[in-house]
Design a protein around this motif. Structure first.
Motif, PDB file in Angstrom:
ATOM      1  N   SER A   1       0.855  -1.185   0.000  1.00 16.31           N
ATOM      2  CA  SER A   1       0.000   0.000   0.000  1.00 16.31           C
ATOM      3  C   SER A   1       0.890   1.234   0.000  1.00 16.31           C
ATOM      4  O   SER A   1       2.011   1.204   0.488  1.00 16.31           O
ATOM      5  CB  SER A   1      -0.872   0.029   1.263  1.00 16.31           C
ATOM      6  N   LYS A   2       0.387   2.300  -0.553  1.00 16.58           N
ATOM      7  CA  LYS A   2       1.155   3.544  -0.537  1.00 16.58           C
ATOM      8  C   LYS A   2       0.689   4.380   0.647  1.00 16.58           C
ATOM      9  O   LYS A   2      -0.380   4.988   0.625  1.00 16.58           O
ATOM     10  CB  LYS A   2       0.981   4.316  -1.833  1.00 16.58           C
ATOM     11  N   ILE A   3       1.495   4.368   1.692  1.00 19.46           N
ATOM     12  CA  ILE A   3       1.194   5.128   2.905  1.00 19.46           C
ATOM     13  C   ILE A   3       2.222   6.244   3.004  1.00 19.46           C
ATOM     14  O   ILE A   3       3.431   5.994   2.933  1.00 19.46           O
ATOM     15  CB  ILE A   3       1.258   4.239   4.162  1.00 19.46           C
ATOM     16  N   ILE A   4       1.747   7.453   3.163  1.00 19.15           N
ATOM     17  CA  ILE A   4       2.626   8.614   3.278  1.00 19.15           C
ATOM     18  C   ILE A   4       2.316   9.318   4.590  1.00 19.15           C
ATOM     19  O   ILE A   4       1.163   9.667   4.857  1.00 19.15           O
ATOM     20  CB  ILE A   4       2.428   9.595   2.105  1.00 19.15           C
ATOM     21  N   HIS A   5       3.342   9.494   5.407  1.00 15.18           N
ATOM     22  CA  HIS A   5       3.207  10.278   6.638  1.00 15.18           C
ATOM     23  C   HIS A   5       3.792  11.656   6.335  1.00 15.18           C
ATOM     24  O   HIS A   5       4.916  11.757   5.851  1.00 15.18           O
ATOM     25  CB  HIS A   5       3.981   9.642   7.794  1.00 15.18           C
ATOM     26  N   THR A   6       3.020  12.692   6.631  1.00 19.38           N
ATOM     27  CA  THR A   6       3.468  14.046   6.334  1.00 19.38           C
ATOM     28  C   THR A   6       3.235  14.956   7.531  1.00 19.38           C
ATOM     29  O   THR A   6       2.177  14.912   8.161  1.00 19.38           O
ATOM     30  CB  THR A   6       2.696  14.627   5.127  1.00 19.38           C
ATOM     31  N   PHE A  42      13.340   3.494   3.602  1.00 20.16           N
ATOM     32  CA  PHE A  42      12.487   4.594   4.024  1.00 20.16           C
ATOM     33  C   PHE A  42      13.028   5.843   3.354  1.00 20.16           C
ATOM     34  O   PHE A  42      14.233   6.062   3.322  1.00 20.16           O
ATOM     35  CB  PHE A  42      12.522   4.767   5.547  1.00 20.16           C
ATOM     36  N   GLN A  43      12.114   6.630   2.822  1.00 21.11           N
ATOM     37  CA  GLN A  43      12.508   7.865   2.162  1.00 21.11           C
ATOM     38  C   GLN A  43      11.933   9.030   2.953  1.00 21.11           C
ATOM     39  O   GLN A  43      10.715   9.135   3.121  1.00 21.11           O
ATOM     40  CB  GLN A  43      11.972   7.878   0.734  1.00 21.11           C
ATOM     41  N   VAL A  44      12.811   9.893   3.436  1.00 10.65           N
ATOM     42  CA  VAL A  44      12.389  11.068   4.199  1.00 10.65           C
ATOM     43  C   VAL A  44      12.726  12.298   3.363  1.00 10.65           C
ATOM     44  O   VAL A  44      13.890  12.517   3.012  1.00 10.65           O
ATOM     45  CB  VAL A  44      13.102  11.145   5.568  1.00 10.65           C
ATOM     46  N   THR A  45      11.709  13.065   3.045  1.00  7.68           N
ATOM     47  CA  THR A  45      11.897  14.291   2.275  1.00  7.68           C
ATOM     48  C   THR A  45      11.671  15.478   3.193  1.00  7.68           C
ATOM     49  O   THR A  45      10.628  15.583   3.834  1.00  7.68           O
ATOM     50  CB  THR A  45      10.904  14.367   1.098  1.00  7.68           C
ATOM     51  N   THR A  46      12.669  16.350   3.266  1.00  4.29           N
ATOM     52  CA  THR A  46      12.536  17.593   4.008  1.00  4.29           C
ATOM     53  C   THR A  46      11.856  18.583   3.073  1.00  4.29           C
ATOM     54  O   THR A  46      12.422  18.960   2.047  1.00  4.29           O
ATOM     55  CB  THR A  46      13.915  18.122   4.451  1.00  4.29           C
ATOM     56  N   LEU A  47      10.640  18.959   3.412  1.00  2.59           N
ATOM     57  CA  LEU A  47       9.842  19.786   2.504  1.00  2.59           C
ATOM     58  C   LEU A  47      10.338  21.225   2.421  1.00  2.59           C
ATOM     59  O   LEU A  47      10.058  21.910   1.448  1.00  2.59           O
ATOM     60  CB  LEU A  47       8.373  19.738   2.928  1.00  2.59           C
ATOM     61  N   ILE A  48      11.094  21.663   3.395  1.00  5.31           N
ATOM     62  CA  ILE A  48      11.605  23.035   3.398  1.00  5.31           C
ATOM     63  C   ILE A  48      12.598  23.243   2.255  1.00  5.31           C
ATOM     64  O   ILE A  48      12.566  24.257   1.567  1.00  5.31           O
ATOM     65  CB  ILE A  48      12.261  23.362   4.757  1.00  5.31           C
ATOM     66  N   ASN A  49      13.479  22.246   2.030  1.00  3.88           N
ATOM     67  CA  ASN A  49      14.505  22.408   1.001  1.00  3.88           C
ATOM     68  C   ASN A  49      14.486  21.311  -0.064  1.00  3.88           C
ATOM     69  O   ASN A  49      15.311  21.305  -0.968  1.00  3.88           O
ATOM     70  CB  ASN A  49      15.895  22.476   1.633  1.00  3.88           C
ATOM     71  N   ARG A  73       8.157  14.532   4.827  1.00  2.31           N
ATOM     72  CA  ARG A  73       7.286  13.488   4.287  1.00  2.31           C
ATOM     73  C   ARG A  73       8.055  12.176   4.384  1.00  2.31           C
ATOM     74  O   ARG A  73       9.244  12.106   4.063  1.00  2.31           O
ATOM     75  CB  ARG A  73       6.924  13.794   2.839  1.00  2.31           C
ATOM     76  N   LEU A  74       7.364  11.128   4.819  1.00  2.00           N
ATOM     77  CA  LEU A  74       7.972   9.814   4.991  1.00  2.00           C
ATOM     78  C   LEU A  74       7.190   8.780   4.208  1.00  2.00           C
ATOM     79  O   LEU A  74       5.964   8.724   4.296  1.00  2.00           O
ATOM     80  CB  LEU A  74       7.973   9.419   6.473  1.00  2.00           C
ATOM     81  N   ILE A  75       7.910   7.964   3.420  1.00  2.00           N
ATOM     82  CA  ILE A  75       7.299   6.837   2.733  1.00  2.00           C
ATOM     83  C   ILE A  75       8.248   5.642   2.823  1.00  2.00           C
ATOM     84  O   ILE A  75       9.446   5.806   3.076  1.00  2.00           O
ATOM     85  CB  ILE A  75       6.974   7.123   1.248  1.00  2.00           C
ATOM     86  N   TYR A  76       7.706   4.445   2.605  1.00  2.00           N
ATOM     87  CA  TYR A  76       8.525   3.245   2.488  1.00  2.00           C
ATOM     88  C   TYR A  76       8.455   2.783   1.057  1.00  2.00           C
ATOM     89  O   TYR A  76       7.372   2.609   0.493  1.00  2.00           O
ATOM     90  CB  TYR A  76       8.034   2.137   3.421  1.00  2.00           C
ATOM     91  N   CYS A  77       9.606   2.580   0.437  1.00  2.00           N
ATOM     92  CA  CYS A  77       9.681   2.141  -0.953  1.00  2.00           C
ATOM     93  C   CYS A  77       9.941   0.641  -0.992  1.00  2.00           C
ATOM     94  O   CYS A  77      11.012   0.174  -0.586  1.00  2.00           O
ATOM     95  CB  CYS A  77      10.788   2.899  -1.675  1.00  2.00           C
ATOM     96  N   LYS A  78       8.963  -0.100  -1.462  1.00  2.00           N
ATOM     97  CA  LYS A  78       9.069  -1.558  -1.524  1.00  2.00           C
ATOM     98  C   LYS A  78      10.196  -2.007  -2.458  1.00  2.00           C
ATOM     99  O   LYS A  78      10.954  -2.922  -2.125  1.00  2.00           O
ATOM    100  CB  LYS A  78       7.736  -2.131  -2.008  1.00  2.00           C
TER     101      LYS A  78
END
Length: 73
Positions: free
Chosen positions: A19-24, A40-47, A30-35
């Protein structure tokens, strides 16, 4: 959020990897898990910086550090 709560959340992402679950946290991260890459991919939305973590312990420590910088009102 405690480190144990973060680890639990990360394990749930792995459990539901089909499933595509995104924690923001809006405007922050933003945090997602890439199968496919099993990370785990963590994106800093500021930069827009993207960080990859390949195990629960490393990801949870990084998220705990990031979340501890958020000022509470």
């Amino acid at each position: 959020m405690s480190i144990d709560e973060i680890k639990k959340m990360l394990r749930i992402l792995i459990e539901y990897e089909n499933s595509k679950i995104i924690h923001t946290i809006p405007g922050f991260i933003r945090l997602i898990y890439c199968k496919e890459s099993r990370c785990f991919q963590v994106t800093t939305l500021i930069n827009g910086e993207i960080s990859f973590y390949y195990d629960v312990d490393t990801a949870s420590q990084a998220l705990y550090t990031i979340l501890s910088t958020i000022k509470r009102d």
